[in-house]
Structure formats: structure tokens, C-alpha cells
Design a protein around this motif. Structure first.
Motif, PDB file in Angstrom:
ATOM      1  N   CYS A  35       2.371 -11.052   5.236  1.00 17.55           N
ATOM      2  CA  CYS A  35       3.187 -10.611   6.364  1.00 17.55           C
ATOM      3  C   CYS A  35       2.582  -9.369   6.991  1.00 17.55           C
ATOM      4  N   ASP A  36       3.002  -9.088   8.234  1.00 14.69           N
ATOM      5  CA  ASP A  36       2.596  -7.850   8.906  1.00 14.69           C
ATOM      6  C   ASP A  36       3.543  -6.713   8.535  1.00 14.69           C
ATOM      7  N   ILE A  37       4.832  -7.080   8.372  1.00 16.00           N
ATOM      8  CA  ILE A  37       5.871  -6.069   8.143  1.00 16.00           C
ATOM      9  C   ILE A  37       6.719  -6.510   6.945  1.00 16.00           C
ATOM     10  N   ALA A  38       6.928  -5.617   5.989  1.00 12.84           N
ATOM     11  CA  ALA A  38       7.799  -5.926   4.846  1.00 12.84           C
ATOM     12  C   ALA A  38       9.008  -5.003   4.887  1.00 12.84           C
ATOM     13  N   LEU A  39      10.192  -5.594   4.773  1.00  9.85           N
ATOM     14  CA  LEU A  39      11.428  -4.807   4.814  1.00  9.85           C
ATOM     15  C   LEU A  39      12.240  -5.077   3.549  1.00  9.85           C
ATOM     16  N   PRO A  40      12.032  -4.303   2.478  1.00  7.49           N
ATOM     17  CA  PRO A  40      12.839  -4.499   1.268  1.00  7.49           C
ATOM     18  C   PRO A  40      14.281  -4.044   1.507  1.00  7.49           C
ATOM     19  N   CYS A  41      15.223  -4.965   1.408  1.00  3.70           N
ATOM     20  CA  CYS A  41      16.633  -4.681   1.744  1.00  3.70           C
ATOM     21  C   CYS A  41      17.580  -5.118   0.650  1.00  3.70           C
ATOM     22  N   ALA A  42      17.099  -5.243  -0.614  1.00  8.36           N
ATOM     23  CA  ALA A  42      17.978  -5.731  -1.682  1.00  8.36           C
ATOM     24  C   ALA A  42      18.452  -4.598  -2.585  1.00  8.36           C
ATOM     25  N   THR A  43      17.527  -3.997  -3.357  1.00  9.92           N
ATOM     26  CA  THR A  43      17.986  -3.037  -4.365  1.00  9.92           C
ATOM     27  C   THR A  43      16.853  -2.095  -4.781  1.00  9.92           C
ATOM     28  N   GLN A  44      17.150  -1.166  -5.712  1.00  9.72           N
ATOM     29  CA  GLN A  44      16.141  -0.180  -6.100  1.00  9.72           C
ATOM     30  C   GLN A  44      15.020  -0.808  -6.929  1.00  9.72           C
ATOM     31  N   ASN A  45      13.824  -0.225  -6.799  1.00  6.55           N
ATOM     32  CA  ASN A  45      12.647  -0.605  -7.582  1.00  6.55           C
ATOM     33  C   ASN A  45      12.305  -2.084  -7.515  1.00  6.55           C
ATOM     34  N   GLU A  46      12.430  -2.683  -6.350  1.00  6.13           N
ATOM     35  CA  GLU A  46      12.050  -4.087  -6.218  1.00  6.13           C
ATOM     36  C   GLU A  46      10.573  -4.236  -5.831  1.00  6.13           C
ATOM     37  N   ILE A  47       9.921  -3.143  -5.408  1.00  4.52           N
ATOM     38  CA  ILE A  47       8.472  -3.202  -5.149  1.00  4.52           C
ATOM     39  C   ILE A  47       7.782  -2.223  -6.109  1.00  4.52           C
ATOM     40  N   ASN A  48       7.036  -2.781  -7.082  1.00  6.66           N
ATOM     41  CA  ASN A  48       6.279  -1.912  -7.984  1.00  6.66           C
ATOM     42  C   ASN A  48       4.816  -1.893  -7.537  1.00  6.66           C
ATOM     43  N   GLY A  49       3.957  -1.267  -8.322  1.00  3.87           N
ATOM     44  CA  GLY A  49       2.545  -1.151  -7.955  1.00  3.87           C
ATOM     45  C   GLY A  49       1.893  -2.513  -7.717  1.00  3.87           C
ATOM     46  N   ASP A  50       2.173  -3.471  -8.595  1.00  2.00           N
ATOM     47  CA  ASP A  50       1.543  -4.799  -8.439  1.00  2.00           C
ATOM     48  C   ASP A  50       1.976  -5.455  -7.131  1.00  2.00           C
ATOM     49  N   ALA A  51       3.279  -5.366  -6.841  1.00  2.63           N
ATOM     50  CA  ALA A  51       3.781  -5.980  -5.599  1.00  2.63           C
ATOM     51  C   ALA A  51       3.145  -5.291  -4.388  1.00  2.63           C
ATOM     52  N   ALA A  52       3.017  -3.964  -4.472  1.00  2.00           N
ATOM     53  CA  ALA A  52       2.426  -3.222  -3.349  1.00  2.00           C
ATOM     54  C   ALA A  52       0.972  -3.638  -3.149  1.00  2.00           C
ATOM     55  N   ARG A  53       0.225  -3.770  -4.262  1.00  2.00           N
ATOM     56  CA  ARG A  53      -1.185  -4.181  -4.144  1.00  2.00           C
ATOM     57  C   ARG A  53      -1.290  -5.561  -3.507  1.00  2.00           C
ATOM     58  N   THR A  54      -0.396  -6.473  -3.897  1.00  2.00           N
ATOM     59  CA  THR A  54      -0.432  -7.824  -3.318  1.00  2.00           C
ATOM     60  C   THR A  54      -0.146  -7.767  -1.814  1.00  2.00           C
ATOM     61  N   LEU A  55       0.865  -6.994  -1.432  1.00  2.00           N
ATOM     62  CA  LEU A  55       1.181  -6.866  -0.009  1.00  2.00           C
ATOM     63  C   LEU A  55      -0.029  -6.320   0.759  1.00  2.00           C
TER      64      LEU A  55
ATOM     65  N   MET B 218      15.606   3.347  -2.342  1.00  2.00           N
ATOM     66  CA  MET B 218      14.536   3.448  -3.347  1.00  2.00           C
ATOM     67  C   MET B 218      14.009   2.079  -3.812  1.00  2.00           C
ATOM     68  N   PRO B 219      13.757   1.144  -2.895  1.00  2.00           N
ATOM     69  CA  PRO B 219      13.230  -0.157  -3.332  1.00  2.00           C
ATOM     70  C   PRO B 219      11.783  -0.082  -3.806  1.00  2.00           C
ATOM     71  N   SER B 220      11.039   0.946  -3.374  1.00  2.00           N
ATOM     72  CA  SER B 220       9.635   1.060  -3.805  1.00  2.00           C
ATOM     73  C   SER B 220       9.536   2.148  -4.865  1.00  2.00           C
ATOM     74  N   ASP B 221       8.832   1.855  -5.956  1.00  5.62           N
ATOM     75  CA  ASP B 221       8.665   2.928  -6.944  1.00  5.62           C
ATOM     76  C   ASP B 221       7.547   3.879  -6.486  1.00  5.62           C
ATOM     77  N   LEU B 222       7.338   4.970  -7.236  1.00  7.51           N
ATOM     78  CA  LEU B 222       6.400   6.004  -6.773  1.00  7.51           C
ATOM     79  C   LEU B 222       4.973   5.467  -6.652  1.00  7.51           C
ATOM     80  N   GLU B 223       4.593   4.599  -7.587  1.00  3.25           N
ATOM     81  CA  GLU B 223       3.235   4.032  -7.524  1.00  3.25           C
ATOM     82  C   GLU B 223       3.061   3.217  -6.242  1.00  3.25           C
ATOM     83  N   ALA B 224       4.076   2.424  -5.924  1.00  5.42           N
ATOM     84  CA  ALA B 224       4.000   1.592  -4.713  1.00  5.42           C
ATOM     85  C   ALA B 224       3.895   2.469  -3.471  1.00  5.42           C
TER      86      ALA B 224
END
Ligand code: NDP
Length: 455
Positions: free
Chosen positions: A322-342, A356-362
Motif C-alpha cells: 500500500c501507499d498509505i497505512a492507517l492502523p485504527c484497531a488497537t495498541q501495538n498492532e505494528i511491530n518492527g517486523d510489520a514495519a519492515r514489511t510495509l 499507540m498502534p506502532s511500537d517504538l521499533e516500528a
């Protein structure tokens, strides 16, 4: 030399406060995560404002004014008696009455309540409206409960909460598991106990008894208005962009609606059971029917759109290009691995609808890889801003049109974006909206604390 001395003093002060915070709150990971994210941003602020150190504003800001925890006893339809735990964290009221939602979800605990209330302080300050920071909720699970059970739970919850809130004291609203229906039951019980029509005690009410038009849409719409500002900065727009949205609740549905209105193609949405992928673009009428009307699981989307796919589990939603990602569910749903994939799949903009859907690594990966990142406290502030507009309407015993509220929301999101961007530039972090929004919100609260004096 002076700068170096100041730096050392500022850094040392922040380190000391954070060390103490970790000692006192060792078992509250979500709260420490939220605090660390903000504290890491503040060194340049303390360099330029040594008076904040003299007034020890940081120690005063990281300690909640009070945490109220209470028993909620209620009866199910078979007359079984249940006990849940209720919370209200009144974190900081320097700028206005405590303000923040109520969350009903089995994961609710003191750490999650504190992280949400802490974030809320700075988010609310960013709106430019007179609201302090608070949050509350219960570990009650509304899933599978009858309407009567939800009503009895809300009444039992308010039977204790009412003594701690008020239109000029603390003004709760909805959050996960608390929508218009729950707010209605909570309001009814508050009114009954108080014997007065204090409409401004709760926001997110249904229009007709004091609710604001456009409040339901405000967080999702506000998120998209914020992203539109981010896109404009890069000479881009939503038109023909591919968007992935997680969640299918209040925030997600209205983010999808406004993104589609601006010409984006939203290809995915989720709930806690899994996600749907519809390469031709999500049919929002179908999604609203499933979630808002029938309250069903998202997999039933395939009954409306047989060419879409459903995947159980939520993590892999971030592997959809995707061009744009909008996490709208809950906290910590995007971790480092998910961020790298995006990032590997070419994402260019990420903005947080959830808290806080993205953790600090993300977050660090996005910032280091040229992904323009809109943090929650700025990007999802449209909901609470519109709640403050609801409070204004209640105080003035008036109601504004949808267009009027939506117009104010757009102005507020524009000014949050501009303030965050300018604060980042002023303190030497141009383009970093995480630092910019943290600083812009923090400075308002810190100045308020200095003005109040020590107490
Ligand atoms: P809702 O309860 O309306 O919706 C939450 C959505 O997220 C549901 O689709 C839910 O699925 C899904 N979800 C919950 N937990 C998970 C999980 N672990 N994995 C995947 N999906 C999950 O809540 P809101 O839309 O109101 O809130 C969403 C987020 O936005 C929260 O972080 C909230 O704090 C934040 N927020 C909300 C505001 C508002 O005005 N409502 C304002 C600012 C922030 P399911 O139905 O299966 O549980």
C-alpha cells in the motif's frame, strides 16, 4: 560550552525522572512505553527552558493526579452475579477538566488506563481547546452480552463513577467497546442519580439529547484530514492511492469513508478475528451493514463480495502492499517486523488512528526510512477535539450543523499539523511529527504548570 552544560543537565534530568518512573511502575509496560516515547523527545525543550527543571514539571506530569479503581457488580440475564473492575485515571487538569474516553475490553488494566490517560494530556493540549487528560474503563467484555446486560453493566459502572465526574470536573466519552448505546445508558444513570440535566458530563451522546453532529465521524475524518496535510506537504493527494486500514470500528469505518471520498482505494480492513482484502476496494455499505447494523464478524464480508478474501489473524494485514497505512484497531498492532514489511512493499505514509498502534521499533524504522509518519496524539485528536466542541454546544445550550462542526474539525486538524511540524522545525527535527507533536503538546502543559505554582 553553555550548550553542552545545558544538554547534560537536561538529559540527566530526564534520565533521572525516567529511572524513577521505571522503578515505581515496573509492571506497567504500556505506560512506560508511552512515557518513554514522549520523554525521549524532550531534551531540546529542557535545554531551552531550564525553568521547567526548576519547577520539576516532568515529575509532576508523569504522576497522575489520582487513579480511581472500583468494583462493578452486575447481574446477567440468568441472574448470575458478576464482578468487574472499573477505573478512572484523572491524570492532569492544568488546561481544563479531565477528558478522555471509557474502554470496555477484557485487556483493560491499570497500565493500559495510565498509558491512554497520559497520551491524552498532550493530545488534548494539541487541540488548542480547554481540556485536560484522563481515561477510564473496565475489564468487562461486552462481546456476546445482551442489550439488557450491557445496560445493567453501564448503570452499575456509573453508580460509582458519577461521584468522580462532572461537566467542569471530568468528562468521559467512548472508546473501544463504548459507543452511542453505552454512552446513552451511562448518561441515563448519571442523570437519574444527580437529579439534574448536566449534558456536558459525557460526550459522544446521540444527537437529540445533546450529542454533537459529526462526533461519530470525527476521529476517522480527522485522521484523513491530517493525512491530507501530510500528503500536501509532499505535493501528493489521496487520489488513486492504495490504503490499508486495520480495524472496522468507529475510527476505521469513518477513516475509510473519508479516504474513499478523497479518491483513495481502501483495500483492507480487519477485526480481532482477522482481515479482509478486497483488491477492487472495500464496499463500505457492506462493512457498515456488518459492523454497525448487524454486529457480525468481518468474515461475513465475503457474502457481499465473493471475490474478496478473509485471512484469520491480524498480523499479516501489513503485508498487503500500500501507499498509505492507517492502523485504527488497537495498541501495538505494528511491530518492527510489520514495519519492515510495509517499508519493503513501498509504504510512503503511515498515520495512527488507534492509540499507540506502532511500537517504538516500528516508529524508528518509519522515521529512518523516509516514511512520513503521523503519530496518534496528533493524527487521531479529531475525536476528542469534537468532543470539546460538544461540550461547548452543551454549555451554550445550542447545537451546530454537521457542516459547521466538520469545518471546525478541519481547521483544528490543520492547526495540529502545522503546530507539530513547526515545533519539530524549531527544535531541530524538521519532518519528525513524533517529536514535533510531543513538544507542541508538552510545552502548553508545562507552561500551565509553571504558571500554577507549586502545590
Ligand atoms: P471500536 O470498539 O469501535 O473498534 C475497535 C476495532 O478494532 C474493532 O474492529 C475491533 O475488532 C478491532 N480490534 C480490537 N482489538 C483488536 C486486536 N487485538 N487486533 C485486531 N483488531 C482489533 O473502537 P474505536 O474504533 O473507537 O477505537 C479504535 C482505536 O482508536 C483505539 O485504540 C482507540 O483508543 C482509538 N481512538 C478512538 C477514538 C474514538 O473517538 N472512538 C478517539 C481516538 C482514538 P472486534 O470487533 O473483533 O473487537
Amino acid at each position: 560550552m553553555t550548550t553542552e552544560l545545558n544538554y547534560t543537565a537536561a538529559q540527566q534530568y530526564i534520565d533521572e525522572v525516567f529511572t524513577q518512573l521505571k522503578e515505581k511502575n515496573a509492571h506497567q509496560p504500556e505506560f512506560l512505553q508511552a512515557a518513554e516515547e514522549i520523554l525521549l523527545s524532550l531534551t531540546p525543550v529542557f535545554e531551552q527552558h531550564p525553568e521547567y527543571i526548576t519547577h520539576n514539571v516532568l515529575s509532576r506530569i508523569v504522576e497522575p493526579d489520582r487513579i480511581i479503581s472500583f468494583r462493578v457488580t452486575w447481574q446477567d440475564d440468568n441472574n448470575n452475579v458478576h464482578v468487574n473492575r472499573g477505573y478512572r485515571v484523572q491524570f492532569n487538569n492544568v488546561i481544563g477538566p479531565y477528558k478522555g474516553g471509557l474502554r470496555f475490553h477484557p485487556s483493560v488494566n491499570e497500565s493500559i488506563m495510565k498509558f491512554l490517560a497520559f497520551e491524552q494530556i498532550f493530545k488534548n493540549a494539541l487541540t488548542g481547546l480547554p481540556i485536560g487528560g484522563g481515561k477510564g474503563g473496565s475489564d468487562f467484555n461486552p462481546k456476546g452480552k445482551s442489550d439488557a446486560e450491557i445496560m445493567r453493566f453501564c448503570q452499575a459502572f456509573m453508580t460509582e463513577l458519577y461521584r468522580h465526574i462532572g461537566p467542569d470536573v471530568d468528562v468521559p466519552a467512548g472508546d473501544i467497546g463504548v459507543g452511542g448505546r453505552e454512552i446513552g445508558y451511562l448518561w441515563g444513570q448519571y442523570k437519574r442519580i444527580r437529579g439534574a440535566y448536566e449534558a456536558g458530563v459525557l460526550t459522544g451522546k446521540t444527537p437529540g439529547y445533546g450529542g454533537s453532529l459529526a462526533r461519530k465521524e470525527a476521529t476517522g475524518y480527522g485522521l484523513v484530514y491530517f493525512v491530507a496535510e501530510m500528503l500536501r506537504e509532499k505535493s501528493e493527494s489521496f487520489l488513486d492511492k492504495t490504503v490499508v486500514v486495520s480495524g472496522s470500528g468507529n475510527v476505521a469505518i469513518y477513516a475509510i469513508e473519508k479516504a474513499q471520498h478523497y479518491g483513495a482505494k481502501v483495500v483492507a480492513a480487519s477485526d480481532s478475528s482477522g482481515y479482509i482484502y478486497d483488491p477492487e476496494g472495500i464496499d463500505l455499505h457492506a462493512l457498515k451493514d456488518i459492523k454497525e447494523v448487524k454486529g457480525e464478524r468481518i468474515s461475513t464480508y465475503l457474502n457481499y463480495r465473493p471475490n474478496a478474501t478473509f485471512t484469520p489473524g491480524c498480523d499479516a494485514i501489513w503485508s498487503i502492499p500500500c501507499d498509505i497505512a492507517l492502523p485504527c484497531a488497537t495498541q501495538n498492532e505494528i511491530n518492527g517486523d510489520a514495519a519492515r514489511t510495509l517499508i519493503d512493499n513501498g509504504v510512503k505514509f503511515v498515520a495512527e488512528g488507534a492509540n499507540m498502534p506502532s511500537d517504538l521499533e516500528a516508529i524508528n524504522l518509519f522515521l529512518d526510512n523516509d516514511v512520513y509518519f503521523g503519530p496518534a496524539k496528533a493524527a487521531n485528536a479529531g475525536g476528542v477535539a469534537t468532543s470539546a466542541l460538544e461540550m461547548s454546544q452543551n454549555s451554550g445550550r445550542t447545537s451546530w450543523s454537521f457542516a459547521e462542526v466538520d469545518g471546525k474539525l478541519q481547521e483544528i486538524m490543520h492547526s495540529i499539523y502545522t503546530e507539530s511540524k513547526e515545533a519539530a522545525e524549531k527544535y531541530g527535527f524538521a519532518g519528525n511529527l513524533v517529536i514535533g507533536s510531543n513538544i507542541a503538546g508538552f510545552v502548553k502543559v508545562a507552561n500551565g504548570l509553571v504558571s500554577e505554582g507549586v502545590y
